[in-house]
Design a protein around this motif. Structure first.
Motif, PDB file in Angstrom:
ATOM      1  N   ARG A 208       0.927  -1.251  -0.073  1.00 30.86           N
ATOM      2  CA  ARG A 208       0.008  -0.078   0.103  1.00 30.86           C
ATOM      3  C   ARG A 208       0.745   0.975  -0.449  1.00 30.86           C
ATOM      4  N   CYS A 209       0.665   1.530  -0.478  1.00 29.99           N
ATOM      5  CA  CYS A 209       1.685   3.208  -1.522  1.00 29.99           C
ATOM      6  C   CYS A 209      -0.083   4.231  -1.408  1.00 29.99           C
ATOM      7  N   ALA A 210       0.489   5.487  -0.638  1.00 27.90           N
ATOM      8  CA  ALA A 210      -0.520   6.809  -0.937  1.00 27.90           C
ATOM      9  C   ALA A 210      -0.366   7.015  -2.481  1.00 27.90           C
ATOM     10  N   PHE A 211       0.633   7.084  -3.256  1.00 37.00           N
ATOM     11  CA  PHE A 211       0.235   7.373  -4.274  1.00 37.00           C
ATOM     12  C   PHE A 211      -0.556   6.745  -5.336  1.00 37.00           C
ATOM     13  N   PHE A 212      -0.175   5.317  -5.546  1.00 35.68           N
ATOM     14  CA  PHE A 212      -0.963   4.601  -6.340  1.00 35.68           C
ATOM     15  C   PHE A 212      -2.372   3.887  -5.654  1.00 35.68           C
ATOM     16  N   THR A 213      -2.054   4.170  -4.447  1.00 35.37           N
ATOM     17  CA  THR A 213      -3.519   3.670  -3.697  1.00 35.37           C
ATOM     18  C   THR A 213      -4.568   4.873  -4.796  1.00 35.37           C
ATOM     19  N   LYS A 214      -4.166   5.835  -4.645  1.00 28.17           N
ATOM     20  CA  LYS A 214      -5.253   7.129  -4.815  1.00 28.17           C
ATOM     21  C   LYS A 214      -5.231   7.158  -6.267  1.00 28.17           C
ATOM     22  N   VAL A 215      -4.683   6.783  -7.306  1.00 27.45           N
ATOM     23  CA  VAL A 215      -4.476   6.460  -8.618  1.00 27.45           C
ATOM     24  C   VAL A 215      -5.676   5.642  -9.026  1.00 27.45           C
ATOM     25  N   SER A 216      -5.401   4.197  -8.041  1.00 31.18           N
ATOM     26  CA  SER A 216      -6.068   3.450  -8.122  1.00 31.18           C
ATOM     27  C   SER A 216      -7.787   3.563  -7.951  1.00 31.18           C
ATOM     28  N   LYS A 217      -8.038   4.377  -6.906  1.00 29.21           N
ATOM     29  CA  LYS A 217      -9.174   4.707  -6.619  1.00 29.21           C
ATOM     30  C   LYS A 217      -9.309   5.812  -7.753  1.00 29.21           C
ATOM     31  N   VAL A 218      -9.039   6.751  -8.009  1.00 29.29           N
ATOM     32  CA  VAL A 218      -9.377   7.571  -9.403  1.00 29.29           C
ATOM     33  C   VAL A 218     -10.198   6.411 -10.516  1.00 29.29           C
TER      34      VAL A 218
ATOM     35  N   ALA B  27     -13.164   9.524  -1.346  1.00 30.21           N
ATOM     36  CA  ALA B  27     -12.307   9.565  -0.290  1.00 30.21           C
ATOM     37  C   ALA B  27     -12.632   8.240   1.228  1.00 30.21           C
ATOM     38  N   ASP B  28     -14.169   8.121   1.255  1.00 35.11           N
ATOM     39  CA  ASP B  28     -14.649   7.293   2.101  1.00 35.11           C
ATOM     40  C   ASP B  28     -14.893   5.910   1.800  1.00 35.11           C
ATOM     41  N   THR B  29     -14.484   5.486   0.768  1.00 37.03           N
ATOM     42  CA  THR B  29     -14.191   4.286  -0.076  1.00 37.03           C
ATOM     43  C   THR B  29     -12.888   3.301  -0.134  1.00 37.03           C
ATOM     44  N   TYR B  30     -13.761   2.121   0.869  1.00 36.33           N
ATOM     45  CA  TYR B  30     -12.039   1.379   1.180  1.00 36.33           C
ATOM     46  C   TYR B  30     -11.928   0.765  -0.231  1.00 36.33           C
ATOM     47  N   ILE B  31     -10.559   0.573  -0.595  1.00 37.57           N
ATOM     48  CA  ILE B  31     -10.010  -0.105  -1.356  1.00 37.57           C
ATOM     49  C   ILE B  31      -9.619  -1.556  -0.834  1.00 37.57           C
ATOM     50  N   SER B  32      -9.762  -2.562  -1.537  1.00 38.59           N
ATOM     51  CA  SER B  32      -9.403  -4.002  -0.524  1.00 38.59           C
ATOM     52  C   SER B  32      -7.951  -3.761  -1.958  1.00 38.59           C
ATOM     53  N   ASP B  33      -6.973  -4.279  -1.260  1.00 39.69           N
ATOM     54  CA  ASP B  33      -5.957  -5.555  -1.375  1.00 39.69           C
ATOM     55  C   ASP B  33      -6.033  -5.581  -2.808  1.00 39.69           C
ATOM     56  N   SER B  34      -6.890  -6.423  -3.197  1.00 38.63           N
ATOM     57  CA  SER B  34      -7.008  -7.112  -4.291  1.00 38.63           C
ATOM     58  C   SER B  34      -7.722  -6.241  -5.766  1.00 38.63           C
ATOM     59  N   GLN B  35      -8.699  -5.429  -4.895  1.00 42.88           N
ATOM     60  CA  GLN B  35      -9.277  -4.153  -6.103  1.00 42.88           C
ATOM     61  C   GLN B  35      -7.952  -3.653  -6.658  1.00 42.88           C
ATOM     62  N   ARG B  36      -7.033  -3.126  -5.478  1.00 40.27           N
ATOM     63  CA  ARG B  36      -6.431  -1.922  -5.592  1.00 40.27           C
ATOM     64  C   ARG B  36      -4.629  -3.045  -7.002  1.00 40.27           C
ATOM     65  N   SER B  37      -4.790  -3.775  -5.962  1.00 44.54           N
ATOM     66  CA  SER B  37      -3.819  -4.493  -7.371  1.00 44.54           C
ATOM     67  C   SER B  37      -5.216  -5.019  -8.622  1.00 44.54           C
ATOM     68  N   ASP B  38      -5.766  -5.653  -9.302  1.00 43.12           N
ATOM     69  CA  ASP B  38      -6.538  -5.697 -10.190  1.00 43.12           C
ATOM     70  C   ASP B  38      -6.018  -4.223 -11.434  1.00 43.12           C
ATOM     71  N   ILE B  39      -6.761  -3.851 -10.986  1.00 38.73           N
ATOM     72  CA  ILE B  39      -6.896  -2.491 -11.635  1.00 38.73           C
ATOM     73  C   ILE B  39      -6.106  -2.247 -12.477  1.00 38.73           C
TER      74      ILE B  39
END
Length: 178
Positions: free
Chosen positions: A55-65, A71-83
């Motif tokens: 989990r790196c803030a920059f890449f997690t933010k990009v994943s969420k975009v 901002a309030d929606t949790y992104i799981s490790d699998s969602q973050r990795s998969d995108i």
């Protein structure tokens, strides 16, 4: 002559059957680090490690975009990795800008980036480019008009999902629906 220093990350579904229905290139600005670390696989290693495995803030933010999460929606490790399997990623500046983060490219670094960027575009043939940063958006050369380009605020500086997710989603909709 190939002038690409850092090979782009190309997700396994970039070419087809991805989340977007289009080939999406995420364009970052630059890497930083010690020059002894420069190697063609550096970008791929960074996306694998910081975009998918950790989990790196920059890449997690990009994943969420990319997933249109607020901002309030949790992104799981699998969602973050998969995108990251659905996109390509390339950093525009073809060298380390500095050993330290938050250092801006100088004029020579901006100038040296144009040719490798054009080569990456020719290789990847993106249909959509998500540009991470307003200054980067102002620096990149014009691309073929058939490629939709969307510039958003850099995710590491005062980023607002409320403001920038709709910009990305609208541009993506235009690209998909024509």
């Amino acid at each position: 002559m190939n002038t690409i220093v850092f090979d782009p990350w190309i997700g396994s579904r970039y070419e087809s059957e991805n989340h977007f229905g289009r080939r999406v290139l995420v364009l970052g600005e630059s890497h930083y680090g010690d020059v002894s670390e420069i190697r063609p696989t550096f970008t791929k290693e960074i996306i694998k490690r910081l975009g998918q495995d950790e989990r790196c803030a920059f890449f997690t933010k990009v994943s969420k975009v990319l997933l249109d999460f607020d901002a309030d929606t949790y992104i799981s490790d699998s969602q973050r990795s998969d995108i990251w399997e659905d996109v390509a990623f390339y950093n525009y500046i073809p060298s380390f800008v500095s050993e330290d983060a938050r250092v801006r490219p100088n004029s020579e670094q901006w100038a040296s980036a144009q040719m490798p960027f054009k080569q990456v575009i020719d290789i990847l043939k993106p249909q959509f480019i998500l540009v991470l940063g307003k200054e980067l958006g102002a620096q990149i050369p014009k691309v073929d008009p058939s490629i939709q380009v969307c510039v958003i605020q850099h995710p590491s500086t005062g980023f607002s999902y409320e403001e920038w997710n709709p910009v990305f989603q609208k541009a993506l909709s235009v690209a998909v629906n024509g």
